[in-house]
Design a protein around this motif. Structure first.
Motif, short mmCIF file in Angstrom:
data_model
loop_
_atom_site.label_atom_id
_atom_site.label_comp_id
_atom_site.label_asym_id
_atom_site.label_seq_id
_atom_site.Cartn_x
_atom_site.Cartn_y
_atom_site.Cartn_z
N PRO A 68 50.55 39.23 47.78
CA PRO A 68 51.39 38.09 48.33
C PRO A 68 51.10 36.93 47.15
O PRO A 68 52.13 35.67 47.31
N TYR A 69 50.20 36.63 46.36
CA TYR A 69 50.06 35.64 45.59
C TYR A 69 50.08 36.00 44.12
O TYR A 69 49.96 35.10 43.24
N ASN A 70 50.55 37.33 43.81
CA ASN A 70 50.76 37.52 42.53
C ASN A 70 49.43 37.32 41.52
O ASN A 70 49.89 36.67 40.36
N ALA A 71 48.46 37.68 41.73
CA ALA A 71 47.24 37.10 41.13
C ALA A 71 46.04 38.27 41.17
O ALA A 71 45.85 38.97 42.06
N PRO A 72 45.23 38.28 40.07
CA PRO A 72 44.21 39.32 40.02
C PRO A 72 43.14 38.81 40.80
O PRO A 72 43.03 37.68 41.06
N MET A 73 42.34 39.75 41.48
CA MET A 73 41.27 39.67 42.27
C MET A 73 40.02 40.71 41.67
O MET A 73 39.74 41.62 42.37
N PRO A 74 39.63 40.32 40.64
CA PRO A 74 38.45 41.19 40.35
C PRO A 74 37.40 41.13 41.27
O PRO A 74 36.96 40.06 41.25
N TYR A 75 36.51 42.22 41.11
CA TYR A 75 35.26 42.21 41.94
C TYR A 75 35.30 41.60 43.20
O TYR A 75 34.70 41.00 43.79
N SER A 76 36.38 42.31 44.09
CA SER A 76 36.71 41.97 45.39
C SER A 76 35.73 42.50 46.20
O SER A 76 35.50 43.73 46.41
N THR A 77 35.50 41.58 47.17
CA THR A 77 34.38 42.29 48.46
C THR A 77 35.04 41.77 49.94
O THR A 77 34.77 40.43 49.85
N TYR A 78 35.66 42.32 50.59
CA TYR A 78 36.48 42.07 51.47
C TYR A 78 35.48 41.83 52.84
O TYR A 78 34.70 42.83 53.11
N ASP A 113 42.21 40.52 57.30
CA ASP A 113 43.54 39.82 57.07
C ASP A 113 43.29 39.63 55.51
O ASP A 113 44.05 38.68 54.71
N GLY A 114 42.48 40.25 54.73
CA GLY A 114 42.24 40.08 53.41
C GLY A 114 41.23 39.08 52.57
O GLY A 114 41.61 38.71 51.65
N ILE A 115 40.69 38.34 53.30
CA ILE A 115 39.65 37.44 52.80
C ILE A 115 38.47 38.16 52.10
O ILE A 115 37.81 39.12 52.66
N ALA A 116 38.11 37.78 50.85
CA ALA A 116 37.39 38.38 50.24
C ALA A 116 36.36 37.37 49.35
O ALA A 116 37.13 36.36 48.87
N PHE A 117 35.17 37.87 48.78
CA PHE A 117 34.76 37.15 47.47
C PHE A 117 35.41 37.75 46.54
O PHE A 117 35.58 39.03 46.44
N HIS A 118 35.61 36.78 45.42
CA HIS A 118 36.37 37.69 44.12
C HIS A 118 36.27 36.58 42.82
O HIS A 118 36.02 35.21 43.30
N GLU A 119 36.33 36.89 41.72
CA GLU A 119 36.28 36.05 40.62
C GLU A 119 37.43 35.42 40.74
O GLU A 119 38.52 35.74 40.97
N GLY A 120 37.35 34.17 40.44
CA GLY A 120 38.31 33.14 40.53
C GLY A 120 38.10 31.75 39.97
O GLY A 120 36.96 31.45 39.68
#
Length: 141
Positions: free
Chosen positions: A86-96, A100-107
């Motif tokens: 949806p946001y066309n963006a990387p989400m490295p090291y995602s922990t959901y 509905d897709g909320i995660a900790f991730h590098e950003g």
């Protein structure tokens, strides 16, 4: 004897020995294993055996209209190199931790998210490596 107990309890509070019974040591959360996120301070911790084992680390969370939800959630899955469609963006090291897709991730630590919790590279790797599926994530105001 009751007076002595009251005096000792007051003394312990005044010198900082007593903590709220619900708080995990060093965090504002009540969980025993997992992660704690405090929205008002933009900080997160890893919690192990009821004590902060890592953190606090700085985070950014959801912007207006995309607020990071408050509550206690299970870690659902982890994806090392994910991509937000949806946001066309990387989400490295995602922990959901929400369905509905909320995660900790590098950003970015300066730009608010669409609900996720942005961490530095080092913190994202540490959260990814140490949070286990099924552990709790507690988000407090």
């Amino acid at each position: 004897m009751k007076v002595l107990g009251t005096v000792l309890a007051a003394l312990a509070l005044s010198v900082g020995f007593a903590a709220p019974a619900s708080a995990a040591g060093g965090t504002p959360c009540a969980i025993r294993e997992g992660a704690c996120l405090q929205l008002s301070t933009n900080q997160a911790w890893l919690v192990y055996h009821g004590n902060a084992s890592y953190g606090p680390v700085p985070v950014t969370t959801g912007r207006p209209g995309y607020e990071t939800p408050v509550g206690t959630f299970p870690v659902l899955r982890k994806v090392r190199n994910d991509w937000s469609i949806p946001y066309n963006a990387p989400m490295p090291y995602s922990t959901y931790f929400t369905s509905d897709g909320i995660a900790f991730h590098e950003g970015s630590l300066s730009v608010p998210s669409h609900g996720c919790v942005h961490l530095s590279h080092e913190a994202a790797v540490t959260f990814y490596d140490n949070l286990l599926v099924g552990e709790q994530v507690q988000v407090v105001p």
